[in-house]
Design a protein around this motif. Structure first.
Motif, PDB file in Angstrom:
ATOM      1  N   LEU A 187      13.142   8.423  -3.109  1.00  0.00           N
ATOM      2  CA  LEU A 187      12.846   7.056  -2.679  1.00  0.00           C
ATOM      3  C   LEU A 187      11.383   6.653  -2.879  1.00  0.00           C
ATOM      4  O   LEU A 187      11.047   5.476  -2.702  1.00  0.00           O
ATOM      5  CB  LEU A 187      13.198   6.873  -1.205  1.00  0.00           C
ATOM      6  CG  LEU A 187      14.665   7.067  -0.805  1.00  0.00           C
ATOM      7  CD1 LEU A 187      14.834   6.818   0.685  1.00  0.00           C
ATOM      8  CD2 LEU A 187      15.580   6.146  -1.598  1.00  0.00           C
ATOM      9  N   ALA A 188      10.528   7.594  -3.250  1.00  0.00           N
ATOM     10  CA  ALA A 188       9.101   7.301  -3.349  1.00  0.00           C
ATOM     11  C   ALA A 188       8.819   6.271  -4.436  1.00  0.00           C
ATOM     12  O   ALA A 188       9.469   6.253  -5.486  1.00  0.00           O
ATOM     13  CB  ALA A 188       8.331   8.591  -3.647  1.00  0.00           C
ATOM     14  N   ASP A 189       7.851   5.395  -4.146  1.00  0.00           N
ATOM     15  CA  ASP A 189       7.373   4.399  -5.118  1.00  0.00           C
ATOM     16  C   ASP A 189       8.509   3.532  -5.643  1.00  0.00           C
ATOM     17  O   ASP A 189       8.585   3.239  -6.844  1.00  0.00           O
ATOM     18  CB  ASP A 189       6.660   5.082  -6.295  1.00  0.00           C
ATOM     19  CG  ASP A 189       5.505   5.951  -5.838  1.00  0.00           C
ATOM     20  OD1 ASP A 189       4.739   5.498  -4.966  1.00  0.00           O
ATOM     21  OD2 ASP A 189       5.389   7.084  -6.332  1.00  0.00           O
ATOM     22  N   GLU A 237       7.183   4.603   2.798  1.00  0.00           N
ATOM     23  CA  GLU A 237       7.222   3.140   2.883  1.00  0.00           C
ATOM     24  C   GLU A 237       7.696   2.617   1.534  1.00  0.00           C
ATOM     25  O   GLU A 237       7.064   2.872   0.506  1.00  0.00           O
ATOM     26  CB  GLU A 237       5.852   2.569   3.211  1.00  0.00           C
ATOM     27  CG  GLU A 237       5.797   1.044   3.270  1.00  0.00           C
ATOM     28  CD  GLU A 237       6.369   0.471   4.571  1.00  0.00           C
ATOM     29  OE1 GLU A 237       6.343  -0.754   4.721  1.00  0.00           O
ATOM     30  OE2 GLU A 237       6.840   1.231   5.430  1.00  0.00           O
ATOM     31  N   PRO A 238       8.820   1.899   1.482  1.00  0.00           N
ATOM     32  CA  PRO A 238       9.285   1.370   0.196  1.00  0.00           C
ATOM     33  C   PRO A 238       8.377   0.259  -0.305  1.00  0.00           C
ATOM     34  O   PRO A 238       7.665  -0.375   0.480  1.00  0.00           O
ATOM     35  CB  PRO A 238      10.682   0.842   0.525  1.00  0.00           C
ATOM     36  CG  PRO A 238      10.601   0.448   1.962  1.00  0.00           C
ATOM     37  CD  PRO A 238       9.676   1.455   2.594  1.00  0.00           C
ATOM     38  N   ASP A 239       8.411   0.031  -1.606  1.00  0.00           N
ATOM     39  CA  ASP A 239       7.654  -1.088  -2.161  1.00  0.00           C
ATOM     40  C   ASP A 239       8.236  -2.424  -1.723  1.00  0.00           C
ATOM     41  O   ASP A 239       7.526  -3.428  -1.659  1.00  0.00           O
ATOM     42  CB  ASP A 239       7.637  -1.004  -3.689  1.00  0.00           C
ATOM     43  CG  ASP A 239       6.747   0.116  -4.195  1.00  0.00           C
ATOM     44  OD1 ASP A 239       6.037   0.732  -3.378  1.00  0.00           O
ATOM     45  OD2 ASP A 239       6.760   0.384  -5.411  1.00  0.00           O
ATOM     46  N   GLY A 240       9.526  -2.438  -1.438  1.00  0.00           N
ATOM     47  CA  GLY A 240      10.180  -3.653  -0.971  1.00  0.00           C
ATOM     48  C   GLY A 240      11.596  -3.349  -0.538  1.00  0.00           C
ATOM     49  O   GLY A 240      12.136  -2.279  -0.827  1.00  0.00           O
ATOM     50  N   VAL A 241      12.215  -4.308   0.178  1.00  0.00           N
ATOM     51  CA  VAL A 241      13.570  -4.143   0.706  1.00  0.00           C
ATOM     52  C   VAL A 241      14.398  -5.376   0.355  1.00  0.00           C
ATOM     53  O   VAL A 241      14.163  -6.466   0.895  1.00  0.00           O
ATOM     54  CB  VAL A 241      13.566  -3.948   2.236  1.00  0.00           C
ATOM     55  CG1 VAL A 241      14.998  -3.782   2.755  1.00  0.00           C
ATOM     56  CG2 VAL A 241      12.702  -2.750   2.636  1.00  0.00           C
TER      57      VAL A 241
END
Length: 201
Positions: free
Chosen positions: A85-87, A110-114
């Motif tokens: 899930l990184a980056d 922390e995701p780049d976006g959701v």
């Protein structure tokens, strides 16, 4: 829409043990590449929770304590999930729930976006009587012939179904920025800041 310009994106789904807050019992992460669900690079994990699965949760997803008895504990697979899930952006149906649960289990992630397909569906198909995943699959009728055989309410199936739903809805948007404006809930990673939303002018 030109899918080749998309950032790294994984459609995710999680299942819990019914506790509050939930312990994870299944996680699936399905990459989207060039406008297709890339099952060859998907991640799927069954997890033995520290607290028993409640009877109600087991009735929904079928993952009983006996089924999970020989599965790894979360600490044994957490790094694998974090690495995949990184980056990346993530997408889920009712995405703030999956984001909140995953964040609680992966405190340094922390995701780049959701992207939230529930929010996106309300923008794409206004005035439907229901925006639950089953109702949307019935409305959109995406091709699910290659979905995992485990069925609904299992993370692998629901991630695949959500991916097909997302891809069907992208036909209604011209650019990634338009999709983001419609699909990212305010306050979650990737949400446009005031003044950044795409306009007609």
């Amino acid at each position: 829409m030109n899918h080749t310009a998309w950032p790294k994106l994984l459609v995710v789904d999680v299942e819990g043990n019914g506790a509050n807050p939930p312990d994870l019992v299944e996680v699936a992460a399905l990459p989207i590449r060039d406008g297709q669900a890339d099952t060859s690079m998907a991640g799927a994990w069954l997890i033995r929770p520290p607290r028993p699965v409640t009877p109600h949760a087991a009735r929904i997803h079928g993952l009983t304590n006996k089924v999970l008895a020989n599965s790894p504990a979360w600490k044994e697979i957490a790094n694998q999930v974090h690495t995949l899930l990184a980056d990346a952006w993530i997408c889920a149906h009712n995405g703030h729930v999956d984001y909140r649960v995953l964040s609680a289990h992966l405190p340094t992630w922390e995701p780049d976006g959701v992207l939230d397909t529930l929010r996106l569906a309300k923008a794409t198909y206004p005035n439907l009587p229901s925006y639950g995943l089953d109702a949307l699959l019935e409305h959109v009728k995406p091709d699910l012939t290659r979905a995992p055989a485990v069925g609904r309410h299992r993370a692998t199936y629901d991630a695949y179904a959500t991916a097909q739903l997302l891809l069907a809805m992208t036909d209604h948007y011209d650019t990634w920025d338009q999709l983001v404006a419609a699909a990212v809930p305010p306050g979650l990673p990737g949400a446009p800041k005031p003044g950044e939303e795409p306009t007609l002018w």
